[in-house]
Design a protein around this motif. Structure first.
Motif, short mmCIF file in Angstrom:
data_model
loop_
_atom_site.label_atom_id
_atom_site.label_comp_id
_atom_site.label_asym_id
_atom_site.label_seq_id
_atom_site.Cartn_x
_atom_site.Cartn_y
_atom_site.Cartn_z
N GLY A 203 0.81 -1.21 0.00
CA GLY A 203 0.00 0.00 0.00
C GLY A 203 0.85 1.26 0.00
N GLU A 204 2.13 1.11 -0.36
CA GLU A 204 3.05 2.25 -0.32
C GLU A 204 2.85 3.17 -1.52
N GLU A 205 3.40 4.38 -1.35
CA GLU A 205 3.36 5.36 -2.44
C GLU A 205 4.70 5.40 -3.17
N GLY A 206 5.76 5.10 -2.45
CA GLY A 206 7.09 5.09 -3.07
C GLY A 206 7.84 3.83 -2.71
N ARG A 207 8.49 3.25 -3.71
CA ARG A 207 9.34 2.06 -3.47
C ARG A 207 10.78 2.46 -3.72
N PHE A 208 11.60 2.38 -2.70
CA PHE A 208 12.99 2.77 -2.82
C PHE A 208 13.86 1.56 -2.52
N VAL A 209 14.69 1.20 -3.48
CA VAL A 209 15.54 0.01 -3.33
C VAL A 209 16.98 0.48 -3.07
N LEU A 210 17.56 -0.04 -2.01
CA LEU A 210 18.95 0.31 -1.67
C LEU A 210 19.88 -0.74 -2.23
N MET A 211 21.01 -0.28 -2.72
CA MET A 211 22.06 -1.19 -3.17
C MET A 211 23.38 -0.57 -2.69
N SER A 212 24.07 -1.27 -1.82
CA SER A 212 25.30 -0.67 -1.30
C SER A 212 26.44 -0.92 -2.27
N VAL A 213 27.44 -0.06 -2.22
CA VAL A 213 28.59 -0.19 -3.14
C VAL A 213 29.39 -1.46 -2.86
N CYS A 214 29.12 -2.11 -1.70
CA CYS A 214 29.90 -3.29 -1.30
C CYS A 214 29.36 -4.59 -1.87
N GLU A 215 28.17 -4.57 -2.48
CA GLU A 215 27.56 -5.87 -2.77
C GLU A 215 27.65 -6.32 -4.23
N GLY A 216 28.36 -5.56 -5.05
CA GLY A 216 28.53 -6.01 -6.44
C GLY A 216 27.63 -5.23 -7.38
N GLU A 217 28.20 -4.77 -8.50
CA GLU A 217 27.48 -3.89 -9.43
C GLU A 217 26.36 -4.63 -10.17
N ASP A 218 26.43 -5.98 -10.18
CA ASP A 218 25.49 -6.73 -11.03
C ASP A 218 24.24 -7.23 -10.31
N LYS A 219 23.99 -6.78 -9.08
CA LYS A 219 22.78 -7.23 -8.38
C LYS A 219 21.50 -6.98 -9.19
N PRO A 220 21.37 -5.84 -9.89
CA PRO A 220 20.14 -5.63 -10.65
C PRO A 220 19.94 -6.66 -11.77
N LEU A 221 21.04 -7.21 -12.29
CA LEU A 221 20.91 -8.25 -13.32
C LEU A 221 20.44 -9.56 -12.70
N LYS A 222 20.87 -9.81 -11.46
CA LYS A 222 20.53 -11.08 -10.81
C LYS A 222 19.15 -11.05 -10.18
N TYR A 223 18.71 -9.87 -9.73
CA TYR A 223 17.40 -9.74 -9.07
C TYR A 223 16.61 -8.63 -9.76
N PRO A 224 16.28 -8.82 -11.04
CA PRO A 224 15.72 -7.70 -11.81
C PRO A 224 14.37 -7.20 -11.29
N ARG A 225 13.55 -8.10 -10.78
CA ARG A 225 12.19 -7.70 -10.44
C ARG A 225 12.15 -6.53 -9.44
N ILE A 226 12.94 -6.66 -8.39
CA ILE A 226 12.87 -5.65 -7.34
C ILE A 226 13.37 -4.29 -7.86
N PHE A 227 14.37 -4.33 -8.75
CA PHE A 227 14.89 -3.07 -9.30
C PHE A 227 13.93 -2.48 -10.33
N LYS A 228 13.26 -3.35 -11.09
CA LYS A 228 12.30 -2.85 -12.09
C LYS A 228 11.10 -2.17 -11.46
N THR A 229 10.75 -2.57 -10.23
CA THR A 229 9.57 -1.98 -9.58
C THR A 229 9.94 -0.78 -8.71
N ALA A 230 11.21 -0.38 -8.73
CA ALA A 230 11.64 0.72 -7.86
C ALA A 230 11.32 2.08 -8.46
N ASP A 231 10.87 3.01 -7.63
CA ASP A 231 10.74 4.41 -8.07
C ASP A 231 12.12 5.05 -8.09
N ALA A 232 12.95 4.68 -7.13
CA ALA A 232 14.32 5.17 -7.12
C ALA A 232 15.23 4.11 -6.51
#
Ligand code: GDP
Ligand code: MG
Ligand code: ZN
Length: 227
Positions: free
Chosen positions: A141-170
């Motif tokens: 029921g949220e208005e904004g979805r913000f996904v955090l990705m720290s610089v320590c966890e690897g640049e390719d997380k969005p490729l491995k877990y695309p769904r959560i990044f695709k649904t992010a507002d920021a």
């Protein structure tokens, strides 16, 4: 030739999962309406464990709470450690301990807010359970979805877990103060984010040094300025 149909148990599992998600969607739609009526703007913070959700919130509450009344619902499988960290800011904090459930669901949020005094609150943060998989499909029921990705966890997380990044507002790139130390490849990360989540804004922040935090606050205040 038709592809072979999946075994009966697999089909059954898929059907049950879809029914659960439909029920959650309906629940979330009712919650969203309730929040709108009460003038509460809800932000869902999602990431893998340890990306810096709680620390981002600690600093945000300290800096923002006298500009706009805030509250937090935080989910973890066990412990109220995060709630205790966040309560130091003085804002209302409710801890949900999910036991074995690795995400938050709309009905958990409804129960939590029923137990909170949100009369003056305009901005409600939900710190989701640290997990890049199922939190992506549960609308809260949220208005904004913000996904955090720290610089320590690897640049390719969005490729491995695309769904959560695709649904992010920021997307918030967190722990920027550590970027050099961990050899963070900024241009690769930006290229991957542009490919997976072309519509998401990218905010670069460090909750430790304060870098980029004003832009994050502007983003939140923009959200709360909408009717
Ligand atoms: N250097 C640095 N460390 C951070 C930053 N944000 C969080 N951390 C550290 O990362 C760890 C996990 O942070 P936490 O906020 O608990 O992450 P969460 O599991 O996503 O809530 C803690 O040891 C924090 O002190 C940051 O901006 N810079
Ligand atoms: Mg946390
Ligand atoms: Zn889950």
């Amino acid at each position: 030739v038709n592809p072979p149909s999946p075994p009966r148990e697999t089909r059954r599992t898929v059907e049950i999962r879809q029914a659960i998600l439909r029920k959650n969607d309906a629940h979330a739609a009712r919650l969203r309406q309730m929040f709108r009526q009460r003038g509460i703007h809800v932000v869902n913070l999602l990431s893998s464990p340890g990306s810096g959700k709680t620390m981002l919130l600690q600093r945000t509450l300290t800096d923002l709470a006298d500009r706009i009344p805030c509250a937090v619902v935080v989910g973890d499988l066990a412990t109220d450690n995060d709630a205790r960290r966040l309560r130091a800011s003085g804002v209302p904090v409710h801890q949900i301990t999910t036991g074995t459930v690795c995400h938050l669901e709309a009905n958990m949020i409804e129960q939590a807010v029923a137990e909170m005094d949100l009369r003056d609150v305009r901005l409600l943060f939900v710190e989701n359970v640290g997990n890049l998989v199922c939190p992506a499909v549960y609308d809260l029921g949220e208005e904004g979805r913000f996904v955090l990705m720290s610089v320590c966890e690897g640049e390719d997380k969005p490729l491995k877990y695309p769904r959560i990044f695709k649904t992010a507002d920021a997307v918030l790139l967190t722990k920027m103060d550590l970027a050099d130390a961990v050899g963070f490849d900024h241009s690769t990360a930006m290229r991957i984010l542009a490919e997976v989540a072309p519509d998401a804004e990218v905010l670069e922040v460090s909750a430790r040094t304060g870098m980029g935090m004003e832009a994050w606050y502007d983003r939140l205040l923009k959200l709360t300025a909408s009717p």
